[in-house]
Design a protein around this motif. Structure first.
Motif: not given
Length: 414
Positions: A51, A103, A183, A185, A218-219, A226-228
Motif C-alpha cells: 500500500g 500507490s 497507510t 483510510p 486505495g484498493e 477510497d483514498q488512503l
C-alpha cells in the motif's frame, strides 16, 4: 496499445531481470521497439507494495501518457499545496504546488496489465551471466535453467546480484535512520484532520526527524472515500545491536532492508505511538496512531560507477538507490529506461554502442541525485537545518522542483 514506434530490433531478444516497476517499464519500452522480451522476477509470488505511496513525476508516468491506452486518472490522486504543521496544527509554511501520487500496487498492476503475464516469470532467481562470443549474453538461474539474449537489463533492486560484475565496490551503506511507513483510510480520520491534510502534502519537522504524509489511491480506487493517507516517518537508529533488534520480526527472522506489516515487535510499536503523540503535529500523530500495522524500511544508499558492460545494463535501484527525500526513485528508474530506449534507436542496431552512449548521462544523474538526497537527509536527521518552506527541499529528479531535464538550472545554495 499504441504501436507506432519504430521497431528496428524485431528478431532480437531481451531479458529483464527484476519484475518491479522499473523492470516492467524497461520491458515495455524494449518490446515497443521490437525486442522479444521476457521478465524474470525472483519472488515466487505476485509482488505487492504494502500500500505504499509513490509521488508521480513525469518520467514515471510517461509510459501511460505516451504509449498506453490506460486512463491515467484511474491511477492517481493529487493535492494542490505543500504545507508544514507545528505542534498546534498551525500551518507555519505553505506553497501552492500541485503533486500527483499513486500507490505502488495500483501502478504495478497497471504496468503488468500492459505487459501481460505470458512472458513474466515468477520464482526465477538469476545467479549470474556470461558474455557469449556470438554477440549474446547467457543468464543462469538458481533452478538450473539458462536463457540467452542479445540484450540483458538488470533491474533487480538495491540487493542486485549482478551489480558486483559492474562495480565490485558498490555496496549498500546505512544512512543512520529508518523510515516508518503505513497507510490509513481517509474515512478513518477525524473531519478536522481530513480537512487539514486531504488536499496537501504535509510535513511535521521535529528535532532529528521529520514525517511526510499525502493521500494515495486505495484498493477500490481514487475517489475520496477510497483514498488512503500514506506516510513515511524518518527516525534515527544507530547501526549495530539497536538496529538488529528493531529489524528482528516476531517470527525471529531479521529483516535485511525492511520489516513487513505484522512483523514489528509490539514494544517498538508502543514506543512509536508514544513518540508520535509527544512529538508530531496532532494531525500527523493521528495518522500514525490510527495505523493498524506500521512497518519499516532501512534507508540505504548505493551507487555503481558502471551501468553498462558489453550487452548488459544495470538500471534503477540496482544501479543507484538513493534516499527517498526527492521522491525520485521510480522516476530515476523510468528515466534510465527511456534513455536506454532512445540510445538503442540512435545506433542502427548496435546494442553495445547504444549502451556505451547511454551510460555517461545516467551515471551523472545518479551521482547528482544521490549527492542531493544525502544532503537533504543529513539536514533533517543530524544537522537540524531542514527549514520549513525552503525551496531547496522540493521534490524533483533533476533538482529541487525540477521535473524535466531540459528545465534543469543551477540551484541556489541551501
Amino acid at each position: 496499445m499504441i504501436s507506432d514506434s519504430p521497431q528496428p530490433y524485431r528478431g532480437s531478444r531481451a531479458l529483464v531481470i527484476g519484475g518491479s516497476i522499473g523492470g516492467l517499464t524497461t520491458a515495455l519500452l524494449l518490446r515497443d521497439i521490437g525486442f522479444e522480451v521476457d521478465v524474470y522476477e525472483r519472488t515466487a509470488t505476485p509482488l505487492h507494495g504494502r500500500g505504499s505511496g509513490i509521488v508521480l513525476q513525469p518520467d514515471t508516468l510517461r509510459w501511460f501518457e505516451e504509449r498506453s491506452t490506460v486512463d491515467t486518472s484511474a491511477l492517481k490522486t493529487s493535492t494542490s499545496r505543500v504545507q508544514y504543521l507545528d505542534r498546534a496544527n498551525t500551518v507555519i509554511a505553505e506553497e501552492d504546488r500541485r503533486w500527483e501520487y499513486t500507490s505502488w500496487g495500483t501502478f504495478y498492476q497497471a504496468l503488468l496489465g500492459d505487459f501481460g503475464t505470458e512472458h513474466y516469470h515468477l520464482g526465477a532467481s538469476a545467479t549470474g551471466f556470461d558474455d557469449d562470443d556470438g554477440g549474446s549474453v547467457t543468464v543462469h538461474f538458481a533452478d538450473g535453467r539458462s536463457e540467452t539474449a542479445e540484450l540483458v537489463v538488470f533491474a533487480d533492486g538495491i540487493n542486485s546480484r549482478a551489480r558486483a560484475r559492474f562495480d565490485a565496490d558498490a555496496e549498500p551503506g546505512y544512512s543512520g535512520y529508518v523510515g516508518w511507513r503505513g497507510t490509513v483510510p481517509l474515512t478513518a480520520l477525524s473531519p478536522v484532520t481530513r480537512a487539514l491534510m486531504g488536499d496537501a502534502i504535509t510535513y511535521s519537522v521535529v528535532p532529528d526527524s521529520h514525517i511526510t504524509l499525502y493521500p494515495i489511491p486505495g484498493e477500490e480506487g481514487v475517489d475520496a472515500e477510497d483514498q488512503l493517507m500514506n506516510y513515511v516517518w524518518y527516525r534515527n537508529v544507530p547501526a549495530g545491536p539497536e538496529l538488529t533488534e528493531l529489524l528482528t520480526g516476531v517470527d525471529g527472522h531479521v529483516g535485511a532492508v525492511s520489516l513487513p506489516p505484522g512483523q514489528v515487535q509490539e514494544r517498538f510499536l508502543t514506543e512509536l505511538r508514544a513518540s508520535a503523540a509527544a512529538l508530531l503535529a496532532p494531525a500527523a500523530a493521528e495518522v500514525v496512531l490510527a495505523t493498524a500495522q506500521p512497518y519499516l524500511q532501512v534507508v540505504l544508499d548505493v551507487r555503481s560507477d558502471r551501468m553498462a558492460r558489453g550487452r548488459t545494463a544495470l538500471l534503477g535501484d540496482a544501479a543507484c538507490s538513493a534516499r527517498p527525500h526527492a521522491a525520485a526513485g521510480t522516476a530515476k528508474a523510468a528515466a534510465d529506461a527511456w534513455a536506454l530506449r532512445d540510445a538503442l534507436l540512435t545506433t542502427d542496431g548496435d546494442i553495445e554502442e547504444a549502451l556505451a552512449r547511454w551510460e555517461p548521462a545516467q551515471l551523472e544523474l545518479s551521482r547528482a541525485l544521490l549527492d542531493r538526497v544525502t544532503e537533504m537527509g543529513d539536514r533533517s536527521q543530524f544537522h537540524n537545518t531542514w527549514i520549513p518552506g525552503d525551496p531547496s527541499l522540493r521534490f524533483g529528479l533533476y533538482g529541487p522542483g525540477v521535473l524535466h531535464p531540459e528545465s534543469r538550472q543551477p540551484q541556489p545554495a541551501a
